[in-house]
Design an enzyme around this catalytic site. Structure first.
Site, PDB file in Angstrom:
ATOM      1  N   ALA A 119      49.014  43.245  52.100  1.00 48.17           N
ATOM      2  CA  ALA A 119      49.508  44.316  53.144  1.00 48.17           C
ATOM      3  C   ALA A 119      48.661  44.729  54.251  1.00 48.17           C
ATOM      4  CB  ALA A 119      49.655  45.835  52.418  1.00 48.17           C
ATOM      5  N   GLY A 131      45.602  40.027  48.231  1.00 48.40           N
ATOM      6  CA  GLY A 131      45.700  38.376  48.275  1.00 48.40           C
ATOM      7  C   GLY A 131      44.822  37.941  47.357  1.00 48.40           C
ATOM      8  N   CYS A 161      27.649  33.772  57.532  1.00 49.73           N
ATOM      9  CA  CYS A 161      26.472  33.940  57.612  1.00 49.73           C
ATOM     10  C   CYS A 161      25.621  34.420  56.272  1.00 49.73           C
ATOM     11  CB  CYS A 161      26.137  34.862  58.675  1.00 49.73           C
ATOM     12  SG  CYS A 161      24.289  34.736  58.982  1.00 49.73           S
ATOM     13  N   THR A 197      49.275  51.054  35.713  1.00 47.58           N
ATOM     14  CA  THR A 197      49.760  51.639  36.550  1.00 47.58           C
ATOM     15  C   THR A 197      49.753  51.371  37.992  1.00 47.58           C
ATOM     16  OG1 THR A 197      49.465  53.500  34.995  1.00 47.58           O
ATOM     17  CG2 THR A 197      50.159  54.299  37.084  1.00 47.58           C
TER      18      THR A 197
HETATM   19  N1  PLP Z   1      44.047  34.314  51.519  1.00 46.26           N
HETATM   20  C1  PLP Z   1      43.591  34.300  53.013  1.00 46.26           C
HETATM   21  C2  PLP Z   1      44.207  33.143  53.588  1.00 46.26           C
HETATM   22  C3  PLP Z   1      43.051  35.234  53.649  1.00 46.26           C
HETATM   23  O1  PLP Z   1      42.900  35.291  54.777  1.00 46.26           O
HETATM   24  C4  PLP Z   1      42.638  36.378  52.736  1.00 46.26           C
HETATM   25  C5  PLP Z   1      41.898  37.473  53.401  1.00 46.26           C
HETATM   26  O2  PLP Z   1      40.900  37.478  54.301  1.00 46.26           O
HETATM   27  C6  PLP Z   1      43.045  36.433  51.399  1.00 46.26           C
HETATM   28  C7  PLP Z   1      43.583  35.475  51.110  1.00 46.26           C
HETATM   29  C8  PLP Z   1      42.415  37.529  50.688  1.00 46.26           C
HETATM   30  O3  PLP Z   1      43.372  38.677  50.714  1.00 46.26           O
HETATM   31  P1  PLP Z   1      42.651  40.240  50.323  1.00 46.26           P
HETATM   32  O4  PLP Z   1      41.609  40.462  51.245  1.00 46.26           O
HETATM   33  O5  PLP Z   1      43.981  40.818  50.056  1.00 46.26           O
HETATM   34  O6  PLP Z   1      42.134  39.939  48.984  1.00 46.26           O
END
Ligand code: PLP
Length: 388
Positions: A205, A71, A330, A242
């Site tokens: 994922a 993400g 925290c 890759t």
């Molecule tokens: N965006 C949101 C709303 C999330 O809750 C998270 C993970 O906690 C992320 C992005 C980041 O994703 P990743 O852990 O796959 O980098």
């Protein structure tokens, strides 16, 4: 001691079928997907299958799916890639203004800050007391210079779901690109990129029983984006390197399972969440739900406990075998109030005393009941310590 896991918004346990697919990919499909020979083509077939699975899950086309490391990378690729494309576009009025919401994940907030360091201006949209961004506030903030609007689909702390279709329509009326971080909504509620009208969508994922370290940026065909991971011609020139074949194999299986289970599982989880929420509110005094009654993803509830420090409650519950999380981070012993709850305008005692319970595939009624039974005593003990 038996342990119950109520922290599925942080991460989820991989499904056994995901683990099996990953082990198979590691053992049997070890070829480089870019290689022309048999081994390479086997690995490429794994990518193709996962690409279709993800496309079906979000209602897009396989060619619009770009695999990433998760993400955070997808959010970075969306904002930085779109910004770079806009910077190099010939335009009478340069578009160097980005709009996001004040309750985004750090992956967005810190990337927006990085854009401002290279000359962009930014606007953080407010949210109402239930954590919703109003389309009216976007309409007031957007200008001819706005190039990118990024608003998350579901919030990771409180679970509220934003009116994305309305927000995306406003962005498009003004010629801006619309990105959404859907990390916390995919596999929890239906997500359809066409119905939502988004141009870019992030998913990860490990939030839906897949592996960590793999995600997707869905890029609507025709959206201009400069590659931020320069390298080879992988992922149709959009992300060099890759591909993580075993991780992507796991993502693909998780996506197929999510699509198959979505309706039934969402109902089951919502019933468990409501049972937990009702149980806590009716047995522990001085509690309130944050984010309700706005539309929420079915697995999340965020509850403030008066006169209890959230971190102490988290630790006390962990000692009893229940894994939950705080709505606040925290750092080096200093409790930072949650930026999400603060943006909602909650009073200080609620922004620092909140616990997030996020449910998932493995949770049962028995676990929920055990937590509801334990909680009043744990809270009473902590409150008695505070008062002394
Ligand atoms: N965006 C949101 C709303 C999330 O809750 C998270 C993970 O906690 C992320 C992005 C980041 O994703 P990743 O852990 O796959 O980098």
């Amino acid at each position: 001691m038996s342990r119950a896991y109520f922290d599925h918004n942080a991460t989820t346990p991989p499904d056994p079928m995901v683990i099996e697919a990953m082990a198979r990919a590691l053992k049997e499909d070890f070829g480089n997907p870019s290689s022309v020979h048999h081994f390479g083509q086997r690995a490429k077939a794994v990518l193709d299958e996962a690409r279709s699975a993800v496309a079906e899950l979000v209602g897009g086309e396989p060619a619009e799916v770009v695999f990433t490391s998760g993400g955070t990378e997808s959010d970075n690729m969306a904002l930085r890639g779109a910004a770079e494309a806009l910077e190099s576009a010939a335009a009478a009025v340069p578009r160097r203004h980005v709009i996001t919401s004040s309750i985004e994940h750090e992956a967005i907030l810190n990337t927006v800050k990085a854009l401002t360091r290279r000359g962009w201006t930014s606007t953080l949209l407010p949210v109402d007391a239930t954590g919703i961004v109003s389309p009216g506030s976007l309409a007031s903030a957007i200008t001819r210079e706005t190039g990118i609007v990024s608003v998350m689909h579901a919030n990771n702390e409180i679970g509220t779901v934003q009116p994305l279709a309305d927000l995306a329509a406003i962005a498009h009326e003004h010629g801006a690109i619309f990105h959404t971080d859907a990390v916390q909504s995919v596999a929890k509620i239906p997500v359809d990129v066409r119905a939502l009208g988004v141009d870019l969508l992030t998913l990860s994922a490990h939030k839906f029983n897949g592996p960590k370290g793999v995600g997707v940026l869905w890029i609507r065909r025709g959206t201009r984006l400069v590659s931020t991971m320069t390298g080879g011609k992988h992922e149709r020139n959009r992300r060099g390197g890759t591909e993580n074949v075993p991780g992507i194999a796991g993502l693909g299986v998780a996506a197929r399972l999510a699509r198959k289970k979505l309706d039934g599982e969402a109902q089951r989880i919502a019933a468990l969440r409501d049972r937990l929420e009702h149980g806590i509110l009716s047995t522990v005094g001085g509690t309130a739900v944050n984010g309700a009654p706005s539309p929420r993803v079915p697995n999340t509830t965020n509850i403030s406990f008066d006169a209890v420090e959230a971190e102490s409650l988290l630790i006390a519950l962990d000692l009893e075998g229940f894994a939950v999380s705080t709505g606040s981070a925290c750092s080096s012993g200093t409790l930072e109030p949650s930026h999400v709850l603060r943006a909602m305008g909650l009073p200080a005692h609620r922004t620092q005393n909140s616990i997030r319970f996020s449910l998932g595939a493995g949770n049962t009624e028995a676990e929920v009941d055990a937590l509801v039974t334990k909680l009043p005593g744990v809270v009473a003990k902590l409150r008695s310590l505070v008062r002394r």
